[in-house]
Design an enzyme around this catalytic site. Structure first.
Site, PDB file in Angstrom:
ATOM      1  N   ASP A 296       0.819  -1.208   0.000  1.00 31.97           N
ATOM      2  CA  ASP A 296       0.000   0.000   0.000  1.00 31.97           C
ATOM      3  C   ASP A 296       0.856   1.262   0.000  1.00 31.97           C
ATOM      4  O   ASP A 296       0.495   2.260  -0.628  1.00 31.97           O
ATOM      5  CB  ASP A 296      -0.919   0.009   1.222  1.00 31.97           C
ATOM      6  CG  ASP A 296      -2.112  -0.926   1.059  1.00 31.97           C
ATOM      7  OD1 ASP A 296      -2.352  -1.393  -0.065  1.00 31.97           O
ATOM      8  OD2 ASP A 296      -2.795  -1.187   2.060  1.00 31.97           O
TER       9      ASP A 296
ATOM     10  N   ASN B 223      -4.426   9.146   1.577  1.00 32.90           N
ATOM     11  CA  ASN B 223      -5.181   8.519   2.667  1.00 32.90           C
ATOM     12  C   ASN B 223      -5.564   9.511   3.748  1.00 32.90           C
ATOM     13  O   ASN B 223      -6.740   9.706   4.033  1.00 32.90           O
ATOM     14  CB  ASN B 223      -4.367   7.384   3.306  1.00 32.90           C
ATOM     15  CG  ASN B 223      -4.721   6.026   2.759  1.00 32.90           C
ATOM     16  OD1 ASN B 223      -5.595   5.894   1.911  1.00 32.90           O
ATOM     17  ND2 ASN B 223      -4.040   5.004   3.237  1.00 32.90           N
TER      18      ASN B 223
ATOM     19  N   LYS C 138      -8.742  17.157  23.902  1.00 38.83           N
ATOM     20  CA  LYS C 138      -7.432  16.679  24.278  1.00 38.83           C
ATOM     21  C   LYS C 138      -7.416  15.175  24.050  1.00 38.83           C
ATOM     22  O   LYS C 138      -8.390  14.482  24.333  1.00 38.83           O
ATOM     23  CB  LYS C 138      -7.126  16.999  25.742  1.00 38.83           C
ATOM     24  CG  LYS C 138      -6.926  18.475  26.033  1.00 38.83           C
ATOM     25  CD  LYS C 138      -6.585  18.697  27.495  1.00 38.83           C
ATOM     26  CE  LYS C 138      -6.367  20.170  27.777  1.00 38.83           C
ATOM     27  NZ  LYS C 138      -6.039  20.406  29.213  1.00 38.83           N
TER      28      LYS C 138
ATOM     29  N   ASP D 281      -4.845  11.759  22.005  1.00 37.20           N
ATOM     30  CA  ASP D 281      -3.607  11.341  21.356  1.00 37.20           C
ATOM     31  C   ASP D 281      -3.381  12.052  20.028  1.00 37.20           C
ATOM     32  O   ASP D 281      -2.258  12.115  19.540  1.00 37.20           O
ATOM     33  CB  ASP D 281      -3.617   9.830  21.124  1.00 37.20           C
ATOM     34  CG  ASP D 281      -3.409   9.034  22.407  1.00 37.20           C
ATOM     35  OD1 ASP D 281      -3.179   9.674  23.454  1.00 37.20           O
ATOM     36  OD2 ASP D 281      -3.468   7.791  22.351  1.00 37.20           O
TER      37      ASP D 281
ATOM     38  N   TYR E  40      -6.193   4.241   8.925  1.00 36.24           N
ATOM     39  CA  TYR E  40      -6.039   4.637  10.326  1.00 36.24           C
ATOM     40  C   TYR E  40      -7.351   5.175  10.904  1.00 36.24           C
ATOM     41  O   TYR E  40      -7.715   4.913  12.055  1.00 36.24           O
ATOM     42  CB  TYR E  40      -4.930   5.685  10.427  1.00 36.24           C
ATOM     43  CG  TYR E  40      -4.498   6.079  11.816  1.00 36.24           C
ATOM     44  CD1 TYR E  40      -4.992   5.440  12.958  1.00 36.24           C
ATOM     45  CD2 TYR E  40      -3.581   7.104  12.002  1.00 36.24           C
ATOM     46  CE1 TYR E  40      -4.579   5.814  14.230  1.00 36.24           C
ATOM     47  CE2 TYR E  40      -3.166   7.487  13.265  1.00 36.24           C
ATOM     48  CZ  TYR E  40      -3.674   6.846  14.377  1.00 36.24           C
ATOM     49  OH  TYR E  40      -3.271   7.223  15.625  1.00 36.24           O
TER      50      TYR E  40
ATOM     51  N   ALA F  13      -8.347   8.617  20.591  1.00 34.72           N
ATOM     52  CA  ALA F  13      -8.318   8.496  22.056  1.00 34.72           C
ATOM     53  C   ALA F  13      -8.602   9.836  22.723  1.00 34.72           C
ATOM     54  O   ALA F  13      -7.860  10.290  23.593  1.00 34.72           O
ATOM     55  CB  ALA F  13      -6.972   7.930  22.522  1.00 34.72           C
TER      56      ALA F  13
END
Length: 297
Positions: free
Chosen positions: A83, A157, A185, A187, A200, A222
């Site tokens: 990929d 992507n 807030k 990751d 992703y 997250a």
């Protein structure tokens, strides 16, 4: 997705030479296409057995295309690799308007048009004038610092911003068309194209979007708040992201291949690119068939 029936006389191969299976498949395909009368756009250092550019030789291919007459340009680029090789080729070839087809070497790749087990039959079918052409949007991002543009790059992507350190959250504020849409807030955040919705963004909890859809997906990673949910916005929107509580390892990543450091107060501006990648397929139903197979694994 448009059904095309024009014969393809010229092709270019990009081969990840670190993968023996990719090299073997490319050699088999080259013999079959040569026997069918197809010509190869290849570097002077290429061999008859493998008339190809190296998988990472995007700058060399772009230079050669810019020096060649339009009539000599390949009508299809065939990517033998993973990929990463295909995504980099998609970014590079989009401004030239050259369609791409990826050869799947054994993984369930959403971006791959051709299965190595069905080669070279399906590739011959395509060059003989039976294939489907699908435009796919790309996004472009700019990193700004103190009123100066640090970098501008495209992504097929996604564009991802994260702190790079799992022990510290990054603060992110997002404006959509100059309207504050999100403060969080966490990751980081993923801004994805429909093509990237199965990458992703999906693993971070984002939606799956058919590739022909003209939208951008914004997926917090997250997030430390319950209201920070994924957003889907029009491809005509302009996104502005600003950062706080930034660690020294914070970065903005374009397709996971180009990385730039991010500092507190920096802004990233993201919008649809002026160019689209052209994906070539041997049949029109491959996205949903691959999606079904992926979700039932």
């Amino acid at each position: 997705m448009e059904h095309r029936q024009d014969r393809l006389e010229r092709v270019v191969f990009l081969v990840n030479e670190q993968k023996p299976q990719a090299v073997a498949a490319a050699k088999t395909a080259a013999r079959a296409l040569s026997q069918a009368g197809v010509c190869f756009f290849a570097p002077e250092t290429a061999t008859v057995e493998l008339p190809a550019y190296a998988g990472g030789a995007h700058a060399e291919l772009a230079h050669d295309l810019s020096q060649a007459e339009l009539a000599a340009w390949p009508q299809l680029a065939v990517i033998f690799g993973g990929d990463g090789t295909l995504i980099a080729a998609a970014r590079m070839l989009a401004p030239f308007g050259i369609p791409i087809a990826g050869v799947n070497l054994g993984q369930l790749g959403f971006l791959m048009s051709l299965e190595v087990t069905e080669m070279p039959e399906n590739l011959l079918k395509m060059v003989r004038g039976d294939y489907y052409l699908e435009p796919r949007m790309q996004i472009a991002g700019e990193l700004w610092r103190g009123g100066s543009k640090i970098v501008r790059a495209a992504a097929q992507n996604d564009i991802v911003i994260n702190n790079g350190s799992i022990s510290r959250m990054i603060g992110i504020s997002l404006w959509v068309d100059n309207q504050l849409a999100l403060e969080m807030k966490g990751d980081g955040v993923v801004v994805a194209t429909p093509t990237g919705s199965t990458a992703y963004s999906l693993s971070a909890g984002g939606s799956i979007v058919p590739p022909e859809t003209e939208v951008m997906l914004i997926t917090p990673v997250a997030a430390h708040s319950l209201y920070s949910r994924p957003l889907v916005v029009s491809a005509g929107s302009v996104l502005r992201l600003q950062f706080a509580n930034v660690a020294g390892s914070a970065k903005v990543a374009f397709d996971g291949q180009l990385f730039c450091d991010v500092q507190a107060g920096d802004e990233v501006i993201i919008e649809a690119s002026d160019h689209k990648a052209l994906f070539a397929w041997p049949r029109p139903d491959m996205f949903f068939s691959k999606l079904k197979a992926k979700l039932t694994v």
